[in-house]
Design a protein around this motif. Structure first.
Motif, PDB file in Angstrom:
ATOM      1  N   ILE A 270       0.671  -1.170   0.048  1.00 29.60           N
ATOM      2  CA  ILE A 270       0.052  -0.024   0.026  1.00 29.60           C
ATOM      3  C   ILE A 270       0.610   1.520  -0.008  1.00 29.60           C
ATOM      4  O   ILE A 270       0.092   2.411  -0.227  1.00 29.60           O
ATOM      5  CB  ILE A 270      -0.986  -0.046   1.190  1.00 29.60           C
ATOM      6  N   ILE A 271       2.121   1.254   0.267  1.00 27.40           N
ATOM      7  CA  ILE A 271       3.050   2.571   0.106  1.00 27.40           C
ATOM      8  C   ILE A 271       2.999   3.044  -1.157  1.00 27.40           C
ATOM      9  O   ILE A 271       2.737   4.369  -0.950  1.00 27.40           O
ATOM     10  CB  ILE A 271       4.422   2.066   0.634  1.00 27.40           C
ATOM     11  N   PRO A 272       3.082   2.717  -2.341  1.00 23.96           N
ATOM     12  CA  PRO A 272       2.950   3.049  -3.519  1.00 23.96           C
ATOM     13  C   PRO A 272       1.260   3.808  -3.695  1.00 23.96           C
ATOM     14  O   PRO A 272       1.347   5.030  -4.210  1.00 23.96           O
ATOM     15  CB  PRO A 272       3.037   2.291  -4.496  1.00 23.96           C
ATOM     16  N   LYS A 273       0.421   3.252  -3.059  1.00 26.53           N
ATOM     17  CA  LYS A 273      -1.043   3.866  -3.048  1.00 26.53           C
ATOM     18  C   LYS A 273      -1.095   4.894  -2.206  1.00 26.53           C
ATOM     19  O   LYS A 273      -1.761   6.019  -2.371  1.00 26.53           O
ATOM     20  CB  LYS A 273      -1.971   2.718  -2.839  1.00 26.53           C
ATOM     21  N   PHE A 274      -0.418   4.866  -1.090  1.00 25.03           N
ATOM     22  CA  PHE A 274      -0.108   5.979  -0.308  1.00 25.03           C
ATOM     23  C   PHE A 274       0.388   7.284  -0.872  1.00 25.03           C
ATOM     24  O   PHE A 274       0.014   8.579  -0.612  1.00 25.03           O
ATOM     25  CB  PHE A 274       0.637   5.386   1.050  1.00 25.03           C
ATOM     26  N   ALA A 275       1.544   7.040  -1.486  1.00 23.11           N
ATOM     27  CA  ALA A 275       2.389   8.090  -2.151  1.00 23.11           C
ATOM     28  C   ALA A 275       1.289   8.763  -2.946  1.00 23.11           C
ATOM     29  O   ALA A 275       1.651   9.934  -3.548  1.00 23.11           O
ATOM     30  CB  ALA A 275       3.435   7.495  -3.016  1.00 23.11           C
ATOM     31  N   GLU A 276       0.559   8.057  -3.761  1.00 19.05           N
ATOM     32  CA  GLU A 276      -0.542   8.757  -4.587  1.00 19.05           C
ATOM     33  C   GLU A 276      -1.137   9.827  -4.133  1.00 19.05           C
ATOM     34  O   GLU A 276      -1.804  10.675  -4.959  1.00 19.05           O
ATOM     35  CB  GLU A 276      -1.349   7.711  -5.476  1.00 19.05           C
ATOM     36  N   LEU A 277      -1.503   9.770  -2.836  1.00 21.53           N
ATOM     37  CA  LEU A 277      -2.376  10.788  -2.110  1.00 21.53           C
ATOM     38  C   LEU A 277      -1.564  11.982  -2.153  1.00 21.53           C
ATOM     39  O   LEU A 277      -2.317  13.036  -2.058  1.00 21.53           O
ATOM     40  CB  LEU A 277      -2.657  10.298  -0.691  1.00 21.53           C
ATOM     41  N   ASP A 278      -0.224  12.135  -2.365  1.00 19.87           N
ATOM     42  CA  ASP A 278       0.515  13.283  -2.340  1.00 19.87           C
ATOM     43  C   ASP A 278       0.263  14.030  -0.995  1.00 19.87           C
ATOM     44  O   ASP A 278       0.132  15.394  -1.040  1.00 19.87           O
ATOM     45  CB  ASP A 278       0.256  14.069  -3.583  1.00 19.87           C
ATOM     46  N   ILE A 279       0.326  13.408   0.066  1.00 23.63           N
ATOM     47  CA  ILE A 279       0.171  14.343   1.457  1.00 23.63           C
ATOM     48  C   ILE A 279       1.350  14.209   2.398  1.00 23.63           C
ATOM     49  O   ILE A 279       1.108  14.708   3.494  1.00 23.63           O
ATOM     50  CB  ILE A 279      -1.062  13.653   2.046  1.00 23.63           C
ATOM     51  N   CYS A 280       2.356  13.655   2.071  1.00 17.06           N
ATOM     52  CA  CYS A 280       3.482  13.783   2.977  1.00 17.06           C
ATOM     53  C   CYS A 280       4.110  14.847   3.205  1.00 17.06           C
ATOM     54  O   CYS A 280       4.288  15.881   2.210  1.00 17.06           O
ATOM     55  CB  CYS A 280       4.570  12.601   2.511  1.00 17.06           C
ATOM     56  N   GLY A 281       4.605  15.447   4.383  1.00 12.26           N
ATOM     57  CA  GLY A 281       5.018  16.665   4.859  1.00 12.26           C
ATOM     58  C   GLY A 281       4.385  17.682   4.266  1.00 12.26           C
ATOM     59  O   GLY A 281       4.567  18.862   3.914  1.00 12.26           O
ATOM     60  N   LEU A 282       2.776  17.533   4.571  1.00 13.66           N
ATOM     61  CA  LEU A 282       1.774  18.457   4.116  1.00 13.66           C
ATOM     62  C   LEU A 282       1.672  19.569   4.499  1.00 13.66           C
ATOM     63  O   LEU A 282       1.681  20.769   3.620  1.00 13.66           O
ATOM     64  CB  LEU A 282       0.490  17.860   4.549  1.00 13.66           C
ATOM     65  N   THR A 283       2.415  20.220   5.831  1.00 12.22           N
ATOM     66  CA  THR A 283       2.444  21.325   6.278  1.00 12.22           C
ATOM     67  C   THR A 283       3.954  22.084   6.007  1.00 12.22           C
ATOM     68  O   THR A 283       3.985  23.401   6.278  1.00 12.22           O
ATOM     69  CB  THR A 283       2.401  21.514   7.735  1.00 12.22           C
ATOM     70  N   TYR A 284       4.827  21.460   5.190  1.00 15.12           N
ATOM     71  CA  TYR A 284       6.241  22.213   4.995  1.00 15.12           C
ATOM     72  C   TYR A 284       6.161  22.670   3.832  1.00 15.12           C
ATOM     73  O   TYR A 284       5.511  22.594   2.976  1.00 15.12           O
ATOM     74  CB  TYR A 284       7.172  20.985   4.908  1.00 15.12           C
ATOM     75  N   GLN A 285       6.734  23.706   3.785  1.00 15.14           N
ATOM     76  CA  GLN A 285       7.015  24.748   2.660  1.00 15.14           C
ATOM     77  C   GLN A 285       8.519  24.357   1.737  1.00 15.14           C
ATOM     78  O   GLN A 285       9.377  24.264   2.401  1.00 15.14           O
ATOM     79  CB  GLN A 285       7.339  26.080   3.183  1.00 15.14           C
ATOM     80  N   GLY A 286       8.080  23.964   0.618  1.00 18.31           N
ATOM     81  CA  GLY A 286       9.211  23.719  -0.387  1.00 18.31           C
ATOM     82  C   GLY A 286       9.461  22.169  -0.377  1.00 18.31           C
ATOM     83  O   GLY A 286       8.658  21.253   0.294  1.00 18.31           O
TER      84      GLY A 286
END
Length: 454
Positions: free
Chosen positions: A115-131
């Motif tokens: 499920i890790i590649p599927k998680f990656a597709e959500l594009d939400i890691c480091g959501l609050t970080y800038q850049g």
């Protein structure tokens, strides 16, 4: 008298429309003459209530219950349309990809690596970080996402929080610009997985007072020795952020340790009763050499470590809300489906009292963490703010899952009903990222000006 005659006439009409086989079947269960005698002595109000019940019973329609929704004050609707869409995207993912496999992997104490590649597709890691490939969105949205994950599977929210919050957050807050450029983009894409090593076998709450894992500098390298315990994701992570005490000045330093680094060994911890899907490891560091380039350049004391914990402790409070919400919603749905004495148990007073108690606690938790994330977005989040939320929300979470377990009766100990998993996982959330006692002392110090720490 007129009402009684009308009701009696209606009942007679209903009985006339029942076929003879049905009447014969009914006569085997009750004395029809006795039943008619009882009916004839009923008051008009009681007879009207009985007729209403009979009509409902013969309508052939299944009663519609309100939708199951733990967001009683509609806090999710206050998000911007774009943020709300992201929240609902995560919810749909958790329902589609995680709920069907949650109990299976929890029971096996394995992590579903697929499920890790599927998680990656959500594009939400480091959501609050800038850049660095991160979205730079609000802490409020990040909190809602943590809740949505824990609402279905607390193990998944923990896995995600370790990687996106603790590991990425350590590099984001304490790394050099070069280190951020090197690690954060692939971690955001989940091409590189991270873990966070702070807790030790004999040092949990006392980490600020002195880690037993040590580091010493030898030329352009640092030599690390010691052990770390309860390190989530560490059995499969590519890098682990290790915190150690510098023997030269007794200050805490942070290091990015790669999985293939000589002297680094991660052993899976077995026989857990909570968060079984999370792969916790016992890490042993034996003369583990780490280049100066992999030392977190802006981590020079425990205060720097605390910056990471302050941020992620708020996320744990949101996880507690998610766990509690999942338990409440599961219990509410169950009570509308479970039949006893010829009706759903949701219609009984004691059941409704428990449900309302749970909902009141859950709503209080939600409004607290909502405000907590607002403070974080405004740059006003303090240690005591996060600690109070962690204390209160995990206490109320425990109460909610306990009430939910009660409503399930004997079925509450069966994994197939989900609630047993919520009850067990709540115990882990209650303890990690600072126990109730430690977080209470952080808040106590803030409101009294006196430190009660040893």
């Amino acid at each position: 008298m007129k009402t009684w005659l009308n009701s009696f006439s209606t009942m007679r009409s209903l009985l006339q429309n029942i076929d003879l086989k049905a009447v014969q079947k009914l006569s085997q269960k009750v004395d029809l003459n006795e039943m008619m005698g009882v009916v004839s002595k009923m008051s008009e109000d009681d007879l009207a209530k009985m007729m209403k019940f009979m009509k409902a019973g013969t309508s052939g329609k299944k009663k519609e219950h309100p939708p199951v929704n733990g967001d009683f004050y509609s806090l999710g609707h206050t998000l911007t349309p774009e943020d709300r869409a992201i929240q609902l995207k995560v919810r749909e993912f958790m329902e589609r990809e995680i709920r069907p496999i949650a109990n299976e992997y929890w029971n096996k104490a394995q992590f579903p690596m697929h499920i890790i590649p599927k998680f990656a597709e959500l594009d939400i890691c480091g959501l609050t970080y800038q850049g660095y490939g991160c979205a730079g969105r609000s802490a409020l949205l990040e909190g809602f996402i943590a809740m949505e994950m824990a609402r279905v599977d607390t193990s998944m929210s923990t896995f995600f929080g370790v990687h996106s919050g603790l590991a990425m957050g350590s590099i984001y807050l304490c790394g050099s610009e070069e280190q951020k450029q090197q690690w954060l983009p692939p971690m955001q894409r989940m091409e590189v997985m991270g873990a966070f090593g702070l807790t030790e076998p004999e040092v949990g709450s006392g980490v600020a007072g002195g880690l037993t894992t040590t580091c010493r500098r030898e030329g352009d390298e640092w030599v690390l020795n010691g052990q770390k315990k309860w390190i989530g994701n560490a059995t499969f992570s590519d890098i682990t952020v290790i915190w150690a005490r510098n023997v030269a000045d007794n200050q805490v330093r942070g290091f990015i340790v790669r999985k293939d680094n000589p002297g680094f060994v991660a052993e899976k911890m077995e026989d857990k009763m909570a968060l079984r899907t999370v792969q916790n490891a016992l890490i042993t560091l034996t003369d583990c050499r780490v280049p100066e380039a992999d030392r977190l350049q802006n981590a020079n004391s425990f205060k720097d470590t605390a910056k990471v914990l302050r941020m992620t402790r708020a996320g744990v409070a949101w996880q507690a809300v998610g766990c509690a919400r999942g338990a409440y919603e599961a219990a509410l749905k169950y009570t509308t489906q479970r039949q006893q004495f010829g009706r759903p148990i949701a219609g009984f007073q004691l059941v409704q009292d428990l449900l309302v108690t749970m909902l009141g606690d859950l709503t209080a938790m939600q409004t607290m963490v909502y405000r907590l994330s607002q403070l974080q977005d405004q740059g006003e989040l303090a240690d005591e703010h996060a600690s109070l939320a962690k204390v209160f929300c995990t206490l109320r979470m425990r109460s909610i899952v306990d009430h939910a377990r009660e409503l399930f009766g004997g079925n509450g100990i069966l994994l197939e009903y989900d609630i047993a998993r919520f009850v067990a996982d709540a115990e882990a959330i209650y303890s990690y990222e600072g126990t109730k006692e430690i977080n209470s002392l952080i808040v106590g110090r803030a409101i009294t000006g006196e430190s009660a720490f040893v």
